[in-house]
Design an enzyme around this catalytic site. Structure first.
Site, PDB file in Angstrom:
ATOM      1  N   CYS A 154       0.832  -1.216   0.000  1.00  0.00           N
ATOM      2  CA  CYS A 154       0.000   0.000   0.000  1.00  0.00           C
ATOM      3  C   CYS A 154       0.863   1.261   0.000  1.00  0.00           C
ATOM      4  CB  CYS A 154      -0.951   0.012   1.185  1.00  0.00           C
ATOM      5  SG  CYS A 154      -2.242  -1.244   1.044  1.00  0.00           S
ATOM      6  N   HIS A 155       1.785   1.353   0.969  1.00  0.00           N
ATOM      7  CA  HIS A 155       2.589   2.578   1.053  1.00  0.00           C
ATOM      8  C   HIS A 155       4.067   2.284   1.242  1.00  0.00           C
ATOM      9  CE1 HIS A 155      -1.542   3.563   2.293  1.00  0.00           C
ATOM     10  NE2 HIS A 155      -1.367   4.571   1.466  1.00  0.00           N
ATOM     11  N   GLY A 156       4.477   1.032   0.957  1.00  0.00           N
ATOM     12  CA  GLY A 156       5.897   0.712   0.936  1.00  0.00           C
ATOM     13  C   GLY A 156       6.583   0.598   2.279  1.00  0.00           C
TER      14      GLY A 156
END
Lengths: 190, 267, 427
Positions: A154-156
């Site tokens: 999703c956001h690393g």
């Protein structure tokens, strides 16, 4: 016109008292309407689950469902354990163990991320501490991130082989749920 | 009280009282419809605005249910955890676990895709004695033993009726013939019931010193069924008392405020 | 709406706001200083009480819908889940179930008040008609809500009431059956029926809410009627809504809630039928099907007529006729207080309603049936014959010259009472 005068202060006092009393009651009456959305008695009583670890080979991982959440269970290789142990606390964005089997605030040493010093078995709640996605890394072919543990698409966020956050926006290490070893190869979560 | 003397107020109160009586009158025959046998009211610990359940009685009642009724009657809305909850029999946590573990529960599928049996846990529902309604009828001469979860609220008379039914078996009076497979019961509407006499003196063993009489068995299991149907009764009465006190005070304050506001105005 | 606004914004911000969205002005004009007759009795407090119950029903209904499952195999169990597991679920459900009964008790008193004091007469005909529509919408909503429990009474009430439409087969063969199957979504009451009942039960309260806004709007054009039926003529006839009627309504509402709370906490199942705690069984009809108490008078009318189609027509006519009473009543005097003959006929009308309510719970046989027919006959006779005829022939008793005179006696009425609407002494 029998307009007898009553001191306005007393009249105001009575109306204000009644009004305030009504307002307090109305506010208190709202609580059931709010509390009804909290987990109900059947959700709170959800049974613990037992997981048989025998079929899980070294290097493999399984995902089980507990209280509606995925729980990651990884049978770590000696290499993975070594890698996790080699990390010093100062390198960790979140230095706390986040292990529900330990006191809050215990340091995030590798040994504090497992149960009963049983280093082979890593048990984690598989929910990214950033915004609740499920990190990749359970499947053989999955991306496991820069630290060989899990990677949240999703956001690393990158987690290491002890499930600790190493890089990315997630603020905390993956949580370790409460569990017990019933035998060498059987655990009970919850 | 000058307010009462005003014609409007008088009319309002007459109408309100009239409609309230009507409300009661409507509701009462609605339930008394049909010539049901008279049911004698018993004195229960849970009667009245300050009623509570008798823990020991509920625990004994559960034992009667488990050993006698549960053979044919399910209680599908009850879970073993309920037995330990506040306001009920309040078995200890360990006792609830032990009671749950007495039953086998089908669970699964497991990793091989098969269902398996395991010991019950507090979160499990009470087991059902029959797989489905057809199986229940087949095992009971075509009669379906009803679920008892809300039985105490599903019959006119509630716990009083259940007690009267369980103690109401007798030989049929002269001139009354009872059909094959049926039993005579004073309290049952129509007097012919498929259920055979369920309770006897010493039918269930009591461990707390209470006499194991038919009467006690019937009383205890009726109280247990009342709790099962209305498990929040104690909470309801507790909250109700507080709310009533608040409301009466509020009404009083508002009445005084109303008199103050209207005081200067002739009306 | 009908009056010059007296709202004065107190500061620059409220002025800025008032220029853009004058809700504070609306509140001030319509509820703050709104001129009310000074002689309203406690029967005029039911409007406020009804508003309270609409809010209670919507709030408790919305939260119950968070836990309820509208499926034939799960509906009954989900209600039990609410009663047993959901935090405060027992309270919310008992509140909603008994709130419906209290709503109807209040609306009946509100209707009887309106009829006795002639509140339907010019210029309040639209106000009255909107009220009848609200009553109809309430009946539909209550019926659907009761069905959602999916107990035996729920299920068989739906079966019986929807089957009323099958009487149309007598007019055109197959028409009634087609309509009934359309309502059911099948060949019997089942899951599709339950789902649409649930959907409409959630929708209709918002329709009621809209109708209530129109009802209040229509009320605020001519202003409230009063026990004398004489309109406000001078300033001394009126007082401001606030604080006089806010505090009086508040007191009455609180007293009424005592009754409501008594049912919730001490007799939560008294007004409903034990059979509804038996899960719906399409193979077994309960020995006596009885609707909720507030439908009993209409149910008795249905059963008093021996013909199926005529019975259904009588049932609907008994409610729809109410729409026309502004014109069926020919009297020039509004309030029955000054109508020496009509007063007694009206008492008979209320009694016939109560008798019908009592009989609605009885099996329609023997004396019950005969009395039921007499009461039904009187119900219609009253609306269709007595109202117009008595209005023509009756000589009203002496009436006071004004509201003020009715309160203070003859010769009064020159001055302005303290707190009159035109000169509010406080906010």
């Amino acid at each position: 016109m029998a307009a007898k005068t009553i001191e306005p202060t007393r009249r105001d006092f009575m109306t204000i008292t009644a009004g305030a009393f009504a307002a307090v009651g109305a506010a208190a009456s709202l609580w059931p309407f709010i509390d009804q959305m909290n987990p109900d008695a059947s959700a709170l009583s959800l049974a613990s689950i037992e997981v048989d670890l025998a079929p899980v080979q070294e290097g493999q991982a399984i995902t089980v469902m507990w209280r509606g959440k995925p729980v990651f269970i990884r049978h770590r290789t000696a290499e993975e354990i070594e890698k996790a142990k080699a990390v010093s606390l100062s390198e960790l964005p979140d230095p706390e163990a986040r292990n529900m089997n330990l006191e809050a605030g215990a340091p995030a040493n590798d040994i504090n991320r497992v149960k009963d010093k049983n280093e082979k078995w890593l048990v984690l709640i598989g929910i990214c501490t950033h915004l609740g996605c499920i990190p990749k890394g359970q499947g053989i072919a999955d991306v496991k991130g820069e630290y060989g543990g899990w990677f949240c698409p999703c956001h690393g966020s990158h987690y290491d082989t002890a499930g600790r956050i190493r890089k990315g926006p997630a603020p905390r290490n993956l949580d370790v749920p409460p569990f017990n070893f019933l035998s060498e190869t059987k655990i009970k979560i919850g | 009280m000058k307010a009462i003397t005003s014609p409007g107020m008088r009319l309002a109160s007459i109408l309100s009282v009239g409609l309230l009586c009507a409300l009661g009158a409507f509701a009462a025959p609605a339930r008394a419809a049909g010539d049901l046998p008279t049911i004698t009211a018993q004195s229960w610990s849970f009667n009245g605005p300050f009623g509570t359940f008798d823990r020991g009685q509920l625990q004994r009642g559960y034992k009667v249910y488990k050993e006698v009724c549960a053979g044919c009657h399910g209680m599908k809305f009850l879970h073993f955890r309920n037995l330990g909850e506040e306001g009920g029999p309040e078995f200890s946590e360990a006792a609830v676990k032990a009671l749950a573990a007495e039953v086998e529960v089908s669970d699964g599928p497991n990793d091989e895709g098969e269902m398996f049996d395991r010991a019950g846990r507090p979160a499990d529902a009470f087991p059902s004695p029959f797989a489905n309604a057809q199986a229940a009828r087949a095992a009971n001469n075509g009669a379906l033993p009803p679920d008892l979860s809300v039985m105490a609220k599903a019959r006119t008379g509630g716990a009083d009726y259940l007690y009267a039914l369980l103690t109401g078996y007798s030989d049929p009076p002269e001139g009354v013939t009872v059909a094959e497979g049926m039993n005579y019961n004073k309290a049952f509407p129509g007097h012919q019931i498929a259920m055979a006499v369920p309770l006897f003196d010493d039918g269930v063993e009591y461990t707390d010193g209470t006499a194991a009489t038919l009467d006690n068995h019937a009383k205890d299991v009726s109280a247990f069924l009342m709790w099962a149907a209305e498990p929040k009764l104690e909470e309801r009465l507790r909250i109700g008392l507080r709310f009533m006190i608040y409301l009466v005070l509020l009404t009083g304050f508002l009445y005084l405020a109303k008199r103050r506001v209207w005081g200067s105005l002739k009306h | 709406m009908a009056h010059e606004s007296t709202y004065k914004p107190g500061n620059a911000l409220s002025k800025w706001f008032d220029d853009r969205l004058p809700v504070l002005r609306l509140m001030h004009d319509q509820f703050g200083v709104f001129p009310m007759p000074r002689n309203l009795n406690y029967l005029w407090t039911f409007g406020g009480i009804l508003t309270f119950f609409l809010v209670v029903q919507v709030l408790s209904g919305v939260v119950l819908a968070m836990h309820y499952v509208p499926h034939e195999s799960m509906a009954f169990a989900s209600v039990e889940h609410i009663m047993r597991d959901v935090n405060w679920g027992w309270l919310l459900r008992y509140m909603h179930a008994n709130g419906g009964s209290m709503f109807f008790l209040a609306v009946y008193l509100h209707i009887i008040r309106g009829m006795y004091y002639g509140s339907y007469k010019a210029p309040r005909e639209i106000l009255w008609i909107l009220g009848v529509f609200i009553f109809l919408a309430m009946m539909a909503t209550a019926f659907m809500g009761y069905s959602l429990v999916w107990g035996q009474m729920s299920f068989w009430a739906v079966t019986v009431i929807t089957n009323l439409f099958s009487s149309l087969d007598a007019i055109w063969s197959g028409l009634g059956t087609a309509i009934v199957e359309w309502i059911w979504g099948g060949f019997a009451v089942g899951n599709p029926t339950l789902n649409r009942l649930y959907s409409l039960h959630y929708l209709l309260p918002f329709v009621i809410f809209g109708l209530v806004l129109l009802h209040i709007w229509a009320l605020h054009v001519p202003g409230s009627n009063n026990p004398t039926g004489i309109e406000i003529k001078t300033k001394s006839d009126s007082i401001s809504f606030h604080p006089y009627y806010t505090v009086k309504d508040g007191f009455a509402m609180s007293a009424f809630i005592v009754l409501f709370a008594f049912f919730i906490f001490y007799a939560p199942n008294f007004l409903s039928h034990p059979d509804n705690y038996i899960e719906a069984d399409p193979l077994v009809t309960p020995p006596h099907i009885v609707p909720e108490w507030y439908f009993l008078p209409f149910y008795a009318i249905l059963r008093a007529i021996p013909d199926k189609l005529l019975g259904v027509i009588a049932l609907f006519a008994s409610i729809l006729l109410l729409l026309f009473i502004p014109w069926l009543d020919t009297s020039k005097v509004k309030s029955a207080r000054y109508r020496p003959i009509y007063k007694w006929f009206f008492a008979l009308f209320v009694i016939s309603g109560l008798v019908l309510g009592y009989l609605g719970a009885k099996a329609p046989e023997g004396w019950y049936l005969i009395v039921g027919r007499i009461a039904t006959a009187y119900y219609f006779l009253h609306l269709l014959v007595i109202m117009p005829v008595v209005g023509w022939i009756e000589k009203p008793t002496a009436m006071p010259g004004s509201i003020t005179e009715s309160v203070l006696g003859k010769g009064a009425g020159g001055g302005t009472p303290k707190g009159a609407a035109a000169a509010p002494e406080r906010r």
